[in-house]
Design a protein around this motif. Sequence first.
Motif, PDB file in Angstrom:
ATOM      1  N   PRO A   1      50.875  39.082  33.001  1.00 50.80           N
ATOM      2  CA  PRO A   1      50.830  39.950  31.822  1.00 50.80           C
ATOM      3  C   PRO A   1      51.451  39.320  30.570  1.00 50.80           C
ATOM      4  O   PRO A   1      51.025  39.625  29.458  1.00 50.80           O
ATOM      5  CB  PRO A   1      51.607  41.193  32.235  1.00 50.80           C
ATOM      6  N   GLN A   2      52.425  38.425  30.739  1.00 53.45           N
ATOM      7  CA  GLN A   2      53.067  37.810  29.572  1.00 53.45           C
ATOM      8  C   GLN A   2      52.116  36.852  28.864  1.00 53.45           C
ATOM      9  O   GLN A   2      51.999  36.873  27.637  1.00 53.45           O
ATOM     10  CB  GLN A   2      54.339  37.074  29.983  1.00 53.45           C
ATOM     11  N   ASP A   3      51.443  35.989  29.632  1.00 56.48           N
ATOM     12  CA  ASP A   3      50.524  35.022  29.042  1.00 56.48           C
ATOM     13  C   ASP A   3      49.100  35.562  28.944  1.00 56.48           C
ATOM     14  O   ASP A   3      48.205  34.846  28.488  1.00 56.48           O
ATOM     15  CB  ASP A   3      50.523  33.725  29.856  1.00 56.48           C
ATOM     16  N   ARG A   4      48.881  36.792  29.447  1.00 56.62           N
ATOM     17  CA  ARG A   4      47.573  37.462  29.431  1.00 56.62           C
ATOM     18  C   ARG A   4      46.507  36.616  30.147  1.00 56.62           C
ATOM     19  O   ARG A   4      45.397  36.463  29.676  1.00 56.62           O
ATOM     20  CB  ARG A   4      47.158  37.813  28.016  1.00 56.62           C
ATOM     21  N   LEU A   5      46.888  36.086  31.312  1.00 55.36           N
ATOM     22  CA  LEU A   5      45.987  35.289  32.123  1.00 55.36           C
ATOM     23  C   LEU A   5      45.551  36.066  33.359  1.00 55.36           C
ATOM     24  O   LEU A   5      46.349  36.792  33.959  1.00 55.36           O
ATOM     25  CB  LEU A   5      46.666  33.999  32.594  1.00 55.36           C
TER      26      LEU A   5
ATOM     27  N   THR B   1      48.237  45.860  32.112  1.00 56.97           N
ATOM     28  CA  THR B   1      47.570  45.094  33.163  1.00 56.97           C
ATOM     29  C   THR B   1      46.181  45.651  33.441  1.00 56.97           C
ATOM     30  O   THR B   1      45.218  44.892  33.584  1.00 56.97           O
ATOM     31  CB  THR B   1      48.412  45.105  34.449  1.00 56.97           C
ATOM     32  N   VAL B   2      46.061  46.960  33.514  1.00 60.71           N
ATOM     33  CA  VAL B   2      44.764  47.593  33.744  1.00 60.71           C
ATOM     34  C   VAL B   2      43.821  47.263  32.593  1.00 60.71           C
ATOM     35  O   VAL B   2      42.652  46.929  32.803  1.00 60.71           O
ATOM     36  CB  VAL B   2      44.923  49.117  33.919  1.00 60.71           C
ATOM     37  N   ALA B   3      44.331  47.309  31.364  1.00 57.92           N
ATOM     38  CA  ALA B   3      43.505  46.969  30.199  1.00 57.92           C
ATOM     39  C   ALA B   3      43.066  45.502  30.255  1.00 57.92           C
ATOM     40  O   ALA B   3      41.912  45.182  29.931  1.00 57.92           O
ATOM     41  CB  ALA B   3      44.277  47.245  28.911  1.00 57.92           C
ATOM     42  N   LEU B   4      43.965  44.611  30.672  1.00 53.03           N
ATOM     43  CA  LEU B   4      43.624  43.196  30.782  1.00 53.03           C
ATOM     44  C   LEU B   4      42.546  42.966  31.845  1.00 53.03           C
ATOM     45  O   LEU B   4      41.614  42.193  31.636  1.00 53.03           O
ATOM     46  CB  LEU B   4      44.885  42.388  31.107  1.00 53.03           C
TER      47      LEU B   4
ATOM     48  N   HIS C   1      38.401  41.651  31.461  1.00 55.78           N
ATOM     49  CA  HIS C   1      37.765  40.596  32.254  1.00 55.78           C
ATOM     50  C   HIS C   1      36.662  41.147  33.164  1.00 55.78           C
ATOM     51  O   HIS C   1      36.171  40.444  34.046  1.00 55.78           O
ATOM     52  CB  HIS C   1      38.816  39.854  33.089  1.00 55.78           C
ATOM     53  N   GLY C   2      36.295  42.410  32.991  1.00 56.58           N
ATOM     54  CA  GLY C   2      35.166  42.987  33.712  1.00 56.58           C
ATOM     55  C   GLY C   2      35.491  43.645  35.040  1.00 56.58           C
ATOM     56  O   GLY C   2      34.586  43.984  35.800  1.00 56.58           O
ATOM     57  N   TYR C   3      36.762  43.851  35.345  1.00 56.35           N
ATOM     58  CA  TYR C   3      37.158  44.472  36.610  1.00 56.35           C
ATOM     59  C   TYR C   3      37.407  45.963  36.410  1.00 56.35           C
ATOM     60  O   TYR C   3      37.965  46.375  35.387  1.00 56.35           O
ATOM     61  CB  TYR C   3      38.427  43.825  37.163  1.00 56.35           C
ATOM     62  N   ASP C   4      37.021  46.757  37.390  1.00 56.16           N
ATOM     63  CA  ASP C   4      37.378  48.172  37.428  1.00 56.16           C
ATOM     64  C   ASP C   4      38.581  48.301  38.347  1.00 56.16           C
ATOM     65  O   ASP C   4      38.509  47.932  39.524  1.00 56.16           O
ATOM     66  CB  ASP C   4      36.225  49.015  37.979  1.00 56.16           C
TER      67      ASP C   4
ATOM     68  N   VAL D   1      45.404  55.343  39.392  1.00 54.30           N
ATOM     69  CA  VAL D   1      45.779  54.235  38.532  1.00 54.30           C
ATOM     70  C   VAL D   1      46.426  54.803  37.273  1.00 54.30           C
ATOM     71  O   VAL D   1      45.868  55.683  36.625  1.00 54.30           O
ATOM     72  CB  VAL D   1      44.549  53.389  38.148  1.00 54.30           C
ATOM     73  N   VAL D   2      47.592  54.291  36.954  1.00 53.36           N
ATOM     74  CA  VAL D   2      48.254  54.639  35.706  1.00 53.36           C
ATOM     75  C   VAL D   2      47.860  53.579  34.685  1.00 53.36           C
ATOM     76  O   VAL D   2      48.159  52.398  34.879  1.00 53.36           O
ATOM     77  CB  VAL D   2      49.784  54.678  35.889  1.00 53.36           C
TER      78      VAL D   2
END
Length: 155
Positions: free
Chosen positions: A138-142, A51-54, A58-61, A46-47
């Motif tokens: 990623p734009q709306d951070r949803l 998206t990874v930070a978002l 939300h609790g996902y690895d 994973v780079v």
Amino acid sequence: MQKFGDGLIMVIAAGIMVWWVWRRFDRWLHEPPGARLRKLASEGNVVPDDTVALLEQHGYDTLTGKHKVPLGVIVDNGSVQRTQLFFDYLAQKDQKYYLVKLERARKPTEWTASGLRERFLVYALLFPDCEGIIVVDPQDRLVRTIRFKVEDDDE
């Protein structure tokens, strides 16, 4: 005239082949659910990006990134036409796996039951051990999760 040793070698070779085929079949038959996903999870890297930070917020690895699934399509007994199906990440939360697709401006998601079925059901069918499909904008951070459920026709 054949020698006794030639026949013995053929019987031994056939026995080894039968044993190998049986072992592969038995291993496939007793493969635990989710083994295909665990194999995918161990393959990729994973780079870190937004998206990874978002997903982490939300609790996902996030386990892996950018996968393609090769598919072959045959129409009317013709030749095999090659195609690929892509998903962006494989994520995990509470020991459950999720496929992650990114929302793209050039192909927005139609958030109706039929629109979601047409676009994402193939992923649920290819990976039945997944808990759901996560769509990240990623734009709306949803971050939205899609699950499919087969219902009775009694209604």
